[in-house]
Design an enzyme around this catalytic site. Structure first.
Site, short mmCIF file in Angstrom:
data_model
loop_
_atom_site.label_atom_id
_atom_site.label_comp_id
_atom_site.label_asym_id
_atom_site.label_seq_id
_atom_site.Cartn_x
_atom_site.Cartn_y
_atom_site.Cartn_z
N HIS A 151 111.46 192.79 11.29
CA HIS A 151 111.19 192.18 12.38
C HIS A 151 111.62 190.54 12.26
O HIS A 151 111.62 190.09 11.09
CB HIS A 151 109.62 192.08 12.73
CG HIS A 151 109.19 193.46 12.99
ND1 HIS A 151 109.27 194.23 14.08
CD2 HIS A 151 108.15 194.22 12.29
CE1 HIS A 151 108.84 195.40 14.14
NE2 HIS A 151 108.08 195.56 12.97
N HIS A 179 111.94 206.35 3.12
CA HIS A 179 111.33 205.65 4.39
C HIS A 179 111.95 204.27 4.83
O HIS A 179 111.21 203.18 4.33
CB HIS A 179 109.80 205.77 4.30
CG HIS A 179 109.10 205.80 5.36
ND1 HIS A 179 108.15 206.55 5.81
CD2 HIS A 179 109.21 205.07 6.53
CE1 HIS A 179 107.63 206.37 7.33
NE2 HIS A 179 108.34 205.36 7.48
N ASN A 239 101.04 198.83 9.37
CA ASN A 239 100.30 199.92 10.09
C ASN A 239 100.92 201.40 9.00
O ASN A 239 102.01 201.71 9.23
CB ASN A 239 100.70 200.39 11.55
CG ASN A 239 99.87 201.40 12.06
OD1 ASN A 239 98.90 202.16 11.37
ND2 ASN A 239 100.05 201.94 13.13
N ASP A 285 108.75 201.84 3.26
CA ASP A 285 108.42 201.65 4.85
C ASP A 285 109.19 200.28 5.43
O ASP A 285 108.49 199.83 6.00
CB ASP A 285 106.99 201.62 4.75
CG ASP A 285 106.61 202.02 6.50
OD1 ASP A 285 107.67 202.19 7.30
OD2 ASP A 285 105.58 202.17 6.84
N GLY A 324 104.61 195.54 10.31
CA GLY A 324 105.55 196.26 9.49
C GLY A 324 106.07 194.96 8.96
O GLY A 324 105.93 193.90 9.25
N HIS A 384 103.26 207.24 4.17
CA HIS A 384 102.56 205.83 3.67
C HIS A 384 101.02 205.91 3.88
O HIS A 384 100.28 205.62 4.48
CB HIS A 384 102.82 204.83 4.66
CG HIS A 384 103.28 205.42 6.24
ND1 HIS A 384 102.04 205.78 6.81
CD2 HIS A 384 104.27 205.19 7.30
CE1 HIS A 384 102.27 205.94 8.17
NE2 HIS A 384 103.93 205.52 8.25
N HIS A 406 113.42 201.76 7.93
CA HIS A 406 113.83 201.51 9.30
C HIS A 406 115.11 200.73 9.43
O HIS A 406 114.89 199.53 9.07
CB HIS A 406 112.68 201.10 10.10
CG HIS A 406 111.51 201.71 10.42
ND1 HIS A 406 110.97 202.84 11.35
CD2 HIS A 406 110.32 201.90 9.35
CE1 HIS A 406 109.97 203.31 10.96
NE2 HIS A 406 109.39 202.83 9.98
N ARG A 445 116.73 200.11 12.11
CA ARG A 445 116.80 199.48 13.76
C ARG A 445 118.13 199.66 14.65
O ARG A 445 117.95 199.51 15.60
CB ARG A 445 116.68 197.96 13.51
CG ARG A 445 115.26 197.66 12.75
CD ARG A 445 114.02 197.85 13.43
NE ARG A 445 112.83 197.22 13.03
CZ ARG A 445 111.86 198.15 12.98
NH1 ARG A 445 111.58 199.32 13.28
NH2 ARG A 445 110.52 197.73 12.44
#
Lengths: 313, 430, 185
Positions: free
Chosen positions: B311, B62, B280, B307, B326, B234, B64, B66
């Site tokens: 950012h 899991h 989240n 997860d 996140g 999650h 990200h 981007r």
């Protein structure tokens, strides 16, 4: 004696001694209002920026008057007149204020924690003038000052806070302040407007206003916002008013010396009837006067400077 | 290239091995695993793994990345660097990029970029619905053909129960897990943190546990109905753990993951208004942390995933309400597992490794996560006694709540397909 | 570091204080040709007690009650942002109009003159008196501003590190003025 923190971000972190110091300091400031020159030179040469992201005539003018009566230079930045509208971030605004060498920033913001972000970013002393649903410390302090003034003491007073506890920073700050000073606090309101685990803050929770009124020494009425109806929190203002509106019929069931408080602005005829607001039970205008003295006291106490030991005369 | 890893403690849960052995690698394939291997060939790189733990390459199911869309936050290159540094040899990238990974071409693009610029193996996860809109199913068959390892609308729940039912049914044909982000957004109602005492005193809108649990419950029923493979992403609440446990007892085809912050932090951490505590689902309470740990112990929760959600500092350095949800996690996941779970005897080292290797591999149907001879030479070597203060990251972002923490247990060497990508804690450019 | 003070020398005894206050009262009446428009303002803390005693003496002589006011100069100090402890602000109480009055401003010790400067500023904010005259019990020198006493009980030379301590029985159990020395540990 001085305050531990150079900022006033909330009541939660204040000790009872600090609260008492602020209240005691406000007493002589109130005397200044009776002079022909209602002004002292204490903050001469200091700059205070009132940074208001939410419209608030009441709190801003109260702070402004407090600052001016202490001879500070006052700069008002509000949502409508500054670059905030153009989407400048709080951090960038903070840096601009820093560059202006402000000594104090009084901030009102719709989001919880904004004053804390500011305090982390710049050197000025930050005073929280209300952040979202979090805290409104000077309001609670002026309320305590008013209760002490009217009742002689805060300890063991039965204070009933009625209304929208969930969305109220005034309620949160008052709960911290009142319980720290030994008052007995009961919150009353519709279940949907009482936040989770509020009883952990050492307050009693009630849903029927009439049950708790006979014991009350102080009734603190919160403003109810019309938009809450749209969020399915209560069915109608009429029903709200019927269940929780403070009117003369209800006051008749109270102690003879009960006082009624409201942080303003009031919705007359909804949470409080005009008759009550204008009665002798109401101390709402005293709250306004006391607010200036409290804010002067806070500014004075936060202005204390370096940690060096110096002998006075 | 020939590599001989000597003297390490081999933990290979898939093969039930926990012993001091050597591993010999040739041509990117594990050739032998046994005691005292001696190789009489030229150009053998010998890695001294004495005192270290040698495991199958870790898998994060899991992440990200981007890219495409938000290359300012993370790229396939930087995200896989972070993975490599964190000891991962395979990661799964979530489809909520711009554009969304909901078609064959997009999958191929990610795979080809990862081939060129990636430091570790990248397995794209496809979208359940087109554009994550929750309205029309993505071409799941084509996505599978292009190489996705699962499907999800992560970041969003497939709100329409009928579409979720169809996805669970249809994906069975391709043996793809349906990874569910469980959140009833009407209940979470633009909340910021867990609904409870902390949200009350901080005056922040709360996200109740039930926002997660309502959807977990729905999806379990749909999984039971369809026989499809449901994977809950999650997991953060006690209630979710309980429901997943019961579902497993009923032999419903369900698996689950949690992330390190859900067994490490509680909503108490939010009190500083540090926006790196905003994610989240939100940080919950002590009770939930304990339930997550029990779920990990008894196998209710199959694996731990990061997860990883990068950012920018400017995005995080604003009002709590405005900051995005996140945190990054690839480089802190292993040390958090060692520090919080293994050292505190929640999991044995073997159980922990299982949740990072063979379990995610099985869920995703990857031919990974073992040290069997013939398998791809994806290997992680870790020093579980090393202490380090978390300060900087290989990731392009640094939105971690663990900055300043001193943690224990770090990967020291990562081998991907027989190539040493990280050695002695430093990335090795190839 | 803790500071404490050791008494070095007696500056004024109880008896001397009483005689001096009587003398000051007489001088004040003489200089103002009576007590018409006369008011007394004491500076907190010990200036207040001295003011009360002066008023009592003046009453004995003239049979007139002189109005007394209390001044807290904390908010007019020029040094409060550099103090380690924020001085507690107390009330200023001037229950009369000062316009066209002759004000006797009273403090126990005159030292740098900064307290008096603050007091003058504060009084001016209340209005425009006809005159302000300064009465002190002890002038210990070391002025930093051009300020002098109109009525002075005793001039007493001190070193800057020394301390003059005025005790009044109203708050200090006994009447005496001593010279103290700062000891550091």
């Amino acid at each position: 004696m001085r305050l531990k923190d150079r900022n006033l971000l909330g009541i939660e972190t204040l000790s009872p001694e600090e609260i008492k110091l602020i209240l005691d300091t406000a007493v002589p400031f109130k005397e200044i209002f009776t002079r022909s020159v209602k002004k002292v030179p204490t903050l001469r040469g200091k700059t205070v920026v009132n940074l208001f992201y939410e419209p608030s005539t009441r709190t801003r003018t109260s702070f402004e008057l407090a600052e001016k009566r202490l001879s500070a230079d006052v700069l008002n930045i509000s949502v409508n007149t500054s670059s905030i509208v153009k989407g400048e971030s709080l951090i960038d605004t903070a840096k601009t204020i820093e560059a202006m060498k402000a000594d104090f920033v009084v901030i009102r913001h719709s989001m919880a924690g904004a004053p804390h972000l500011l305090a982390r970013t710049i050197n000025a002393s930050i005073i929280n003038a209300g952040d979202g649903m979090h805290e409104h410390p000077t309001q609670a302090l002026l309320d305590l000052f008013t209760i002490r003034d009217k009742k002689g003491k805060i300890e063991n007073q039965n204070v009933v806070i009625v209304g929208d506890i969930l969305h109220s920073r005034v309620a949160r700050s008052n709960i911290w302040a009142l319980t720290k000073m030994g008052a007995k606090v009961t919150v009353v309101g519709p279940v949907t407007l009482i936040p989770a685990h509020i009883e952990n803050l050492k307050v009693k929770v009630a849903y029927k206003l009439d049950d708790v009124l006979p014991n009350a020494d102080v009734i603190y009425v919160l403003r109810v916002q019309r938009e809450r109806q749209k969020q399915h929190l209560f069915p109608s203002l009429r029903e709200y008013s019927e269940l929780y509106g403070v009117d003369m019929d209800r006051l008749k069931k109270c102690k003879k010396d009960v006082i009624v408080m409201h942080p303003g602005p009031m919705n007359r005829g909804i949470e409080i009837s005009s008759e009550v607001a204008d009665s002798n039970f109401s101390v709402i205008t005293e709250q306004v006067t006391n607010g200036i003295a409290i804010r002067m006291a806070v500014l004075y106490l936060l202005a204390g400077g370096a940690e060096k030991v110096e002998e006075g005369e | 290239m020939r590599i001989l890893i000597k003297g390490g403690r081999i933990i290979d849960p898939a093969n039930r091995i926990d012993a001091q052995k050597d591993i010999y690698i040739e041509e990117g394939i594990i050739k032998r695993v046994s005691s005292n291997i001696k190789i009489n060939k030229p150009n053998v790189k010998v890695i001294d793994a004495r005192g270290k733990i040698v495991t199958p390459g870790l898998i994060d199911m899991h992440t990200h990345l981007r890219e495409p869309g938000r290359e300012d936050e993370e790229t396939i290159a930087s995200g896989t660097r972070a993975a490599c540094k964190g000891g991962f040899t395979s990661i799964c990238c979530m489809p909520n990029t711009q554009p969304v990974t909901d078609n064959q071409a997009q999958v191929e693009l990610i795979l080809s970029k990862a081939q060129k610029e990636g430091w570790v193996n990248v397995y794209p996860i496809g979208a359940i619905t087109k554009g994550l809109q929750g309205e029309e199913m993505s071409p799941i068959g084509e996505l599978k053909k292009a190489g996705v390892a699962g499907i999800t609308d992560d970041g969003k729940t497939v709100y329409n129960s009928l579409i979720m039912r169809r996805a669970l049914e249809y994906s069975k044909m391709f043996k793809l897990p349906v990874i569910s982000h469980c959140e009833d957004t009407d209940l979470s109602a633009e909340g910021l943190i867990n609904e409870g005492y902390i949200s009350t005193i901080l005056g922040m809108r709360g996200i109740p546990r039930q926002a997660e649990e309502v959807i977990v419950s729905r999806d379990i029923q749909l999984a039971e109905m369809t026989g499809g493979h449901l994977h809950i992403a999650h997991v953060s609440t006690e209630g979710s753990v309980g429901m997943i446990r019961r579902a497993k007892r009923m032999n419903i085809k369900i698996t689950a993951e949690t992330a390190p912050h859900y067994f490490t932090l509680t909503d108490e951490a939010v009190k500083t208004y540090n926006t790196n505590t905003k994610m989240n689902p939100p940080l919950r309470t002590k009770k939930d942390v304990q339930a997550i740990k029990r779920g990990l112990q008894d196998g209710t929760i199959d694996c731990i995933a990061s997860d990883h959600a990068p950012h920018l500092e400017d995005e995080k350095n604003q009002e709590y309400e405005l900051a995005p949800f996140g945190i990054i996690g690839l480089e802190t996941m292993l040390p958090l597992i060692i520090t919080e779970l293994v050292d505190k005897k929640v999991l044995t080292l073997r159980e922990a490794i299982k949740k990072l290797t063979v379990n995610p591999a099985r869920i995703l149907g990857l031919n990974k996560g073992t040290l069997s001879p013939g398998a791809d030479a994806d290997i992680t070597i870790m020093d579980i006694k090393a202490n380090r203060k978390i300060e900087t990251f290989e990731s392009q972002s640094n939105n971690s709540p663990f900055i300043g923490y001193t943690l224990k247990g770090f990967a020291v060497c990562t081998i991907v397909g027989g190539r040493i990508c990280m050695a002695e804690g430093e990335l090795v450019a190839g | 570091m803790t500071n404490f003070y050791k008494t070095k020398k007696m500056v004024m005894s109880k008896n001397e204080i009483n005689i001096t206050i009587k003398r000051l009262a007489v001088e004040i009446i003489e200089r103002n040709h009576g007590t018409k428009d006369l008011v007394i303002i004491g500076i907190r803390t010990r200036g207040v007690f001295l003011a009360e005693r002066l008023a009592a003496e003046i009453k004995k002589i003239s049979h007139k009650i002189i109005p007394i006011g209390i001044l807290d100069i904390t908010l007019y100090r020029d040094d409060f942002t550099s103090l380690a402890e924020m001085p507690l602000v107390k009330e200023t109480q001037i229950p009369f109009h000062i316009e066209e009055k002759n004000i006797i401003l009273v403090d126990d010790v005159l030292f740098t003159g900064r307290t008096i400067r603050a007091a003058l500023d504060e009084i001016i904010d209340f209005g425009r008196p006809k005159s302000i005259q300064l009465a002190v019990l002890v002038d210990r020198g070391h002025r930093e501003l051009p300020i002098q006493a109109d009525f002075c009980g005793k001039i007493f030379k001190t070193a800057k590190t020394e301390m003059i301590s005025v005790n009044f029985k109203e708050i200090d159990q006994q009447d005496q003025v001593t010279l103290n020395e700062q000891m550091s540990t």
